[in-house]
Scaffold this motif. Structure first.
Motif, short mmCIF file in Angstrom:
data_model
loop_
_atom_site.label_atom_id
_atom_site.label_comp_id
_atom_site.label_asym_id
_atom_site.label_seq_id
_atom_site.Cartn_x
_atom_site.Cartn_y
_atom_site.Cartn_z
N PRO A 84 0.79 -1.24 0.00
CA PRO A 84 0.00 0.00 0.00
C PRO A 84 0.82 1.28 0.00
CG PRO A 84 -0.78 -1.52 1.69
CD PRO A 84 0.48 -2.09 1.13
N THR A 85 2.09 1.21 0.39
CA THR A 85 2.92 2.41 0.41
C THR A 85 3.13 2.97 -1.00
OG1 THR A 85 5.01 1.20 0.32
CG2 THR A 85 4.10 1.68 2.51
N LEU A 86 2.86 2.18 -2.04
CA LEU A 86 2.95 2.69 -3.41
C LEU A 86 2.00 3.85 -3.63
CD1 LEU A 86 3.21 -0.63 -5.48
CD2 LEU A 86 4.99 1.11 -5.16
N VAL A 87 0.90 3.89 -2.88
CA VAL A 87 -0.04 5.01 -3.00
C VAL A 87 0.64 6.30 -2.55
CG1 VAL A 87 -2.24 5.97 -2.17
CG2 VAL A 87 -2.08 3.54 -2.74
N ASN A 88 1.46 6.22 -1.52
CA ASN A 88 2.18 7.41 -1.05
C ASN A 88 3.33 7.79 -1.97
OD1 ASN A 88 1.45 6.13 2.05
ND2 ASN A 88 0.86 8.22 1.56
N SER A 89 4.07 6.80 -2.43
CA SER A 89 5.26 7.10 -3.24
C SER A 89 4.93 7.44 -4.69
CB SER A 89 6.26 5.94 -3.17
OG SER A 89 5.69 4.77 -3.73
N GLY A 90 3.76 7.02 -5.18
CA GLY A 90 3.41 7.29 -6.57
C GLY A 90 1.92 7.33 -6.80
N ALA A 91 1.24 8.18 -6.04
CA ALA A 91 -0.23 8.22 -6.09
C ALA A 91 -0.76 8.40 -7.50
CB ALA A 91 -0.76 9.34 -5.19
N GLU A 92 -0.07 9.19 -8.32
CA GLU A 92 -0.57 9.46 -9.66
C GLU A 92 0.22 8.73 -10.73
OE1 GLU A 92 -1.52 13.61 -10.29
OE2 GLU A 92 -2.37 13.77 -8.28
N SER A 93 0.88 7.62 -10.32
CA SER A 93 1.61 6.79 -11.30
C SER A 93 1.49 5.32 -10.88
CB SER A 93 3.07 7.24 -11.40
OG SER A 93 3.71 7.17 -10.14
N ASP A 94 2.55 4.75 -10.28
CA ASP A 94 2.53 3.33 -9.90
C ASP A 94 1.48 2.99 -8.85
OD1 ASP A 94 4.66 2.95 -11.60
OD2 ASP A 94 6.18 3.06 -10.02
N GLY A 95 0.98 3.99 -8.14
CA GLY A 95 -0.01 3.76 -7.09
C GLY A 95 -1.44 3.79 -7.57
N TRP A 96 -1.66 3.61 -8.90
CA TRP A 96 -3.04 3.55 -9.41
C TRP A 96 -3.76 2.39 -8.73
CZ3 TRP A 96 -4.79 -0.76 -12.07
CH2 TRP A 96 -3.83 -1.64 -12.58
N LEU A 97 -5.09 2.47 -8.70
CA LEU A 97 -5.85 1.48 -7.95
C LEU A 97 -6.63 0.49 -8.82
CD1 LEU A 97 -7.10 3.90 -5.17
CD2 LEU A 97 -5.18 2.30 -5.08
N VAL A 98 -7.45 0.99 -9.72
CA VAL A 98 -8.27 0.10 -10.55
C VAL A 98 -8.36 0.63 -11.97
CG1 VAL A 98 -9.71 -0.76 -8.66
CG2 VAL A 98 -10.43 1.27 -9.92
N LYS A 99 -8.68 -0.28 -12.88
CA LYS A 99 -9.03 0.09 -14.24
C LYS A 99 -10.48 -0.34 -14.43
CE LYS A 99 -4.40 -0.02 -16.11
NZ LYS A 99 -3.54 -0.38 -17.23
N VAL A 100 -11.26 0.56 -15.01
CA VAL A 100 -12.69 0.31 -15.17
C VAL A 100 -13.14 0.62 -16.59
CG1 VAL A 100 -13.13 0.87 -12.74
CG2 VAL A 100 -13.42 2.63 -14.47
N ARG A 101 -14.28 0.07 -16.93
CA ARG A 101 -14.97 0.42 -18.17
C ARG A 101 -16.28 1.06 -17.73
NH1 ARG A 101 -14.28 -4.09 -20.68
NH2 ARG A 101 -12.46 -3.36 -21.79
#
Length: 119
Positions: A84-101
Motif C-alpha cells: 500500500p505504500t505505493l499510494v504514497n510514493s506514486g499516487a498518480e503513477s505506480d499507485g493507481w488502484l483500478v481500471k474500469v470500463r
C-alpha cells in the motif's frame, strides 16, 4: 492516452480507449498520511455512480474510493494491494488502484478546476 482528469472526491482518471485508470490524487494521499491498507474490488464487479468501490486506510483515517460513474472493474493493481505504500510514493503513477470500463460518462474536472477545488 488522454490527459488526466479529476473528481471532486480527489481521484484522478486517465482514459485509454474505453478503459479508465483510477487512483487517488497526490493531494488526497498527503491528507491521508501513510497508507497502510488498500481494499480493492474484484475484477468483474459492477458498480453504480457514487458507490464506494474500495477502501484506503492510513495511519490517520479510512477513506473510500468512490465511483464517479457506473461501470465495471476490468483490472486491479495487485502491487498496491501487496504494498500500500505505493499510494504514497506514486499516487498518480505506480499507485493507481483500478481500471474500469464506464457504462456512462463521468463528470470530471480539468486540472485547473481541481487545483481551484484544493486551493
Amino acid at each position: 492516452m488522454s490527459e488526466i482528469k479529476y473528481t471532486a472526491d480527489h481521484e484522478w482518471i486517465r482514459t485509454d480507449g474505453d478503459v479508465a485508470t483510477i487512483g487517488i490524487t497526490d493531494f488526497a494521499q498527503n491528507a491521508l498520511g501513510d497508507v497502510v491498507y488498500v481494499d480493492l474490488p474484484g475484477v468483474g464487479r459492477t458498480f453504480a455512480s457514487g458507490e464506494a468501490i474500495g477502501e484506503i486506510e492510513s495511519t490517520k483515517s479510512v477513506g473510500e474510493l468512490i465511483a464517479p460513474a457506473a461501470g465495471e472493474v476490468v483490472e486491479v493493481n495487485d502491487e498496491v494491494a501487496g504494498d500500500p505504500t505505493l499510494v504514497n510514493s506514486g499516487a498518480e503513477s505506480d499507485g493507481w488502484l483500478v481500471k474500469v470500463r464506464f457504462s456512462e460518462s463521468p463528470e470530471l474536472l480539468d486540472e485547473a478546476a481541481y487545483r481551484e477545488l484544493t486551493a
